[in-house]
Design a protein around this motif. Structure first.
Motif, PDB file in Angstrom:
ATOM      1  N   UNK A  72       1.063  -1.497   0.086  1.00  0.00           N
ATOM      2  CA  UNK A  72      -0.127  -0.040  -0.247  1.00  0.00           C
ATOM      3  C   UNK A  72       0.809   1.685   0.091  1.00  0.00           C
ATOM      4  N   UNK A  73       0.846   2.163  -0.856  1.00  0.00           N
ATOM      5  CA  UNK A  73       1.544   2.783  -1.597  1.00  0.00           C
ATOM      6  C   UNK A  73       1.450   3.882  -0.198  1.00  0.00           C
ATOM      7  N   UNK A  74       0.543   4.099   1.019  1.00  0.00           N
ATOM      8  CA  UNK A  74       0.401   5.246   1.907  1.00  0.00           C
ATOM      9  C   UNK A  74       0.976   4.661   3.368  1.00  0.00           C
ATOM     10  N   UNK A  75       1.826   3.376   2.988  1.00  0.00           N
ATOM     11  CA  UNK A  75       2.556   3.571   4.029  1.00  0.00           C
ATOM     12  C   UNK A  75       4.224   4.249   3.816  1.00  0.00           C
ATOM     13  N   UNK A  76       4.322   4.312   2.359  1.00  0.00           N
ATOM     14  CA  UNK A  76       5.109   5.313   2.007  1.00  0.00           C
ATOM     15  C   UNK A  76       5.096   6.872   2.657  1.00  0.00           C
ATOM     16  N   UNK A  77       3.830   7.237   2.182  1.00  0.00           N
ATOM     17  CA  UNK A  77       3.213   8.290   2.022  1.00  0.00           C
ATOM     18  C   UNK A  77       3.244   8.737   3.994  1.00  0.00           C
ATOM     19  N   UNK A  78       3.323   7.748   4.316  1.00  0.00           N
ATOM     20  CA  UNK A  78       3.508   8.217   5.901  1.00  0.00           C
ATOM     21  C   UNK A  78       5.341   8.280   6.449  1.00  0.00           C
ATOM     22  N   UNK A  79       5.568   7.320   6.726  1.00  0.00           N
ATOM     23  CA  UNK A  79       7.227   6.930   6.478  1.00  0.00           C
ATOM     24  C   UNK A  79       7.984   8.771   5.472  1.00  0.00           C
ATOM     25  N   UNK A  80       7.810   8.970   4.504  1.00  0.00           N
ATOM     26  CA  UNK A  80       7.946  10.396   3.924  1.00  0.00           C
ATOM     27  C   UNK A  80       7.947  11.487   4.365  1.00  0.00           C
ATOM     28  N   UNK A  81       6.133  11.438   4.852  1.00  0.00           N
ATOM     29  CA  UNK A  81       6.382  12.535   5.503  1.00  0.00           C
ATOM     30  C   UNK A  81       6.502  13.207   7.238  1.00  0.00           C
ATOM     31  N   UNK A  82       6.748  11.990   8.048  1.00  0.00           N
ATOM     32  CA  UNK A  82       7.280  12.185   9.237  1.00  0.00           C
ATOM     33  C   UNK A  82       9.063  12.041   8.976  1.00  0.00           C
ATOM     34  N   UNK A  83       9.730  11.946   7.985  1.00  0.00           N
ATOM     35  CA  UNK A  83      10.913  11.964   7.821  1.00  0.00           C
ATOM     36  C   UNK A  83      11.436  13.393   6.878  1.00  0.00           C
ATOM     37  N   UNK A  84      10.124  13.900   6.419  1.00  0.00           N
ATOM     38  CA  UNK A  84      11.095  14.599   5.507  1.00  0.00           C
ATOM     39  C   UNK A  84      11.780  15.929   5.979  1.00  0.00           C
ATOM     40  N   UNK A  85      11.612  16.473   7.258  1.00  0.00           N
ATOM     41  CA  UNK A  85      12.546  17.612   8.046  1.00  0.00           C
ATOM     42  C   UNK A  85      14.051  17.028   8.891  1.00  0.00           C
ATOM     43  N   UNK A  86      14.284  15.844   8.543  1.00  0.00           N
ATOM     44  CA  UNK A  86      14.628  14.934   9.637  1.00  0.00           C
ATOM     45  C   UNK A  86      15.652  13.744   8.130  1.00  0.00           C
ATOM     46  N   UNK A  87      16.075  14.020   7.271  1.00  0.00           N
ATOM     47  CA  UNK A  87      15.729  13.071   6.468  1.00  0.00           C
ATOM     48  C   UNK A  87      16.908  14.137   5.722  1.00  0.00           C
ATOM     49  N   UNK A  88      17.780  14.021   4.560  1.00  0.00           N
ATOM     50  CA  UNK A  88      18.570  14.931   3.338  1.00  0.00           C
ATOM     51  C   UNK A  88      17.559  14.346   2.002  1.00  0.00           C
ATOM     52  N   UNK A  89      17.910  13.120   1.356  1.00  0.00           N
ATOM     53  CA  UNK A  89      17.239  12.693   0.789  1.00  0.00           C
ATOM     54  C   UNK A  89      16.339  10.860   0.686  1.00  0.00           C
ATOM     55  N   UNK A  90      15.769  11.027   0.385  1.00  0.00           N
ATOM     56  CA  UNK A  90      14.765   9.743  -0.051  1.00  0.00           C
ATOM     57  C   UNK A  90      14.762   9.131  -1.124  1.00  0.00           C
ATOM     58  N   UNK A  91      15.428   7.695  -1.173  1.00  0.00           N
ATOM     59  CA  UNK A  91      15.672   6.653  -2.310  1.00  0.00           C
ATOM     60  C   UNK A  91      14.636   5.209  -2.061  1.00  0.00           C
ATOM     61  N   UNK A  92      13.856   5.636  -2.881  1.00  0.00           N
ATOM     62  CA  UNK A  92      12.649   4.332  -2.709  1.00  0.00           C
ATOM     63  C   UNK A  92      13.060   3.335  -4.263  1.00  0.00           C
ATOM     64  N   UNK A  93      13.338   2.492  -4.123  1.00  0.00           N
ATOM     65  CA  UNK A  93      13.699   1.622  -4.943  1.00  0.00           C
ATOM     66  C   UNK A  93      12.112   0.616  -5.426  1.00  0.00           C
ATOM     67  N   UNK A  94      12.260   1.377  -6.187  1.00  0.00           N
ATOM     68  CA  UNK A  94      10.493   1.814  -7.762  1.00  0.00           C
ATOM     69  C   UNK A  94      10.501   0.272  -8.480  1.00  0.00           C
ATOM     70  N   UNK A  95      10.605   0.324  -9.538  1.00  0.00           N
ATOM     71  CA  UNK A  95      10.381  -0.748 -10.570  1.00  0.00           C
ATOM     72  C   UNK A  95      10.339  -0.209 -11.704  1.00  0.00           C
ATOM     73  N   UNK A  96      10.669  -0.943 -13.100  1.00  0.00           N
ATOM     74  CA  UNK A  96      10.253  -0.752 -14.038  1.00  0.00           C
ATOM     75  C   UNK A  96       8.714  -1.465 -14.907  1.00  0.00           C
ATOM     76  N   UNK A  97       7.994  -1.357 -13.770  1.00  0.00           N
ATOM     77  CA  UNK A  97       6.673  -1.794 -13.937  1.00  0.00           C
ATOM     78  C   UNK A  97       5.803  -0.820 -13.176  1.00  0.00           C
ATOM     79  N   UNK A  98       6.222   1.144 -13.018  1.00  0.00           N
ATOM     80  CA  UNK A  98       5.238   1.385 -13.225  1.00  0.00           C
ATOM     81  C   UNK A  98       5.225   2.384 -14.305  1.00  0.00           C
ATOM     82  N   UNK A  99       5.871   1.654 -15.655  1.00  0.00           N
ATOM     83  CA  UNK A  99       5.518   2.181 -17.139  1.00  0.00           C
ATOM     84  C   UNK A  99       4.024   1.664 -17.222  1.00  0.00           C
TER      85      UNK A  99
END
Length: 349
Positions: A72-99
């Protein structure tokens, strides 16, 4: 460098943690406690799907976050929102399946993407889940602090999908092995350790944006891959190269029943084996020989002392022995018939 890995105990996440520790980075791992993280990593516990599952991350700062989530994408949403002010960069391992299906051969990061994805969504299908997670990262960190790793086929030690382990175990069993042709079919994949090295390099260089991450198309071939499997497992297997038309006529499912293999000229082959990866290569991606990936995965399997780990949310892969025997028998019969057109040949590495 201070790195936070969400997960970090299996396959891709574990490879990233080990690579970062090898560089002397300070690594924190948030995981559910089902598997131990690599020694040297600081372990925090939490289930990101549960209420307050991210409570362990209430404090702390990091140079980068690596996330491999694929539900579920909302799990990434919650983590990213929590960390956006305390982490410099967010690397998400996605997939070529998004095309959007089916991407043409040679597609770049600018190819059309699947529609209907949302950062707020629950779990749906793999492509929209991955794209929804990308949107969640972009919303929280912006395009300038987000790295979207659109990985192709990932192989190597710690694989918990079962593709390369299935071929290794099958060739180790010996006897005639249904080898789907043609032998020179070009393959594209990335060793999980090469992916991990590129990810850490992307953090060090301050990269951002989407990257197709896999070897150049044709980095190896189906023949070279299976020859390496047969060789490293003892050479008892006899590869019976069978024409793709014969395999498909028998109702065998590419990719699933015969892992890694996609019929030449098919949409499946173009989508999974022919992405343009020039952007990743230009930013430091280096791909080790296929023989090394095969040998190291076999060493890992033998050292396990039991069956390889399997993700419960993925279907089993591999061809049942009785199905393999029927296909080979039918191919032999066709080869000795009036037309002799079965398209079967024997090879031993």
């Amino acid at each position: 460098m201070r790195l936070l890995v969400l997960g970090g105990t299996e396959f891709v996440g574990r490879a990233v943690v080990e690579a970062a520790l090898g560089r002397g980075w300070e690594v924190t791992v948030l995981h559910r406690g089902r598997h131990a993280p690599p020694p040297g990593a600081r372990a925090l516990h939490g289930d990101r799907t549960a209420p307050d599952g991210l409570a362990a991350l209430a404090e702390g700062t990091w140079d980068a976050v690596v996330d491999t989530w694929s539900a579920a994408p909302r799990a990434v949403r919650d983590a990213a929102r929590l960390l956006r002010g305390r982490a410099g960069r967010y690397v998400y391992v996605s997939s070529c399946s998004v095309y959007a299906w089916a991407p043409p051969a040679g597609y770049t990061e600018d190819a059309p993407l699947v529609e209907g994805a949302s950062a707020d969504a629950g779990q749906s299908d793999y492509a929209r889940d991955k794209r929804g997670a990308e949107l969640a990262v972009l919303d929280a960190f912006g395009a300038d602090r987000s790295v979207l790793v659109r990985a192709g086929l990932i192989l190597g030690p710690y694989e918990n999908i079962g593709r390369l382990p299935w071929w290794l175990n099958r060739t180790a069993r010996g006897g005639p092995v249904l080898a789907p042709g043609p032998r020179d079919l070009p393959l594209q994949y990335v060793d999980v350790r090469d992916l991990a090295a590129w990810v850490l390099g992307a953090v060090e260089r301050g990269l951002s944006g989407p990257y197709n991450l896999a070897s150049p198309p044709g980095h190896t071939t189906m023949g070279d891959l299976l020859d390496a499997c047969a060789k490293v497992t003892g050479g008892a297997a006899r590869l019976r190269w069978t024409a793709p038309e014969t395999v498909l006529a028998a109702g065998v499912e590419p990719w699933g029943q015969l892992p890694v293999w996609t019929p030449p000229g098919s949409d499946l082959h173009d989508a999974l084996q022919s992405a343009d990866v020039s952007r990743a290569l230009a930013t430091g991606l280096a791909c080790r020989p296929a023989a090394d990936t095969v040998a190291d995965t076999w060493t890992w399997l033998r050292d396990l002392g039991g069956p390889a780990p399997r993700r419960p949310d993925r279907p089993p892969v591999g061809l049942a022995p009785e199905t393999e025997a029927k296909v080979l028998a039918a191919a032999d019969a066709a080869a000795t018939g009036p037309d002799g057109g079965g398209g079967v040949s024997d090879t031993t590495p």
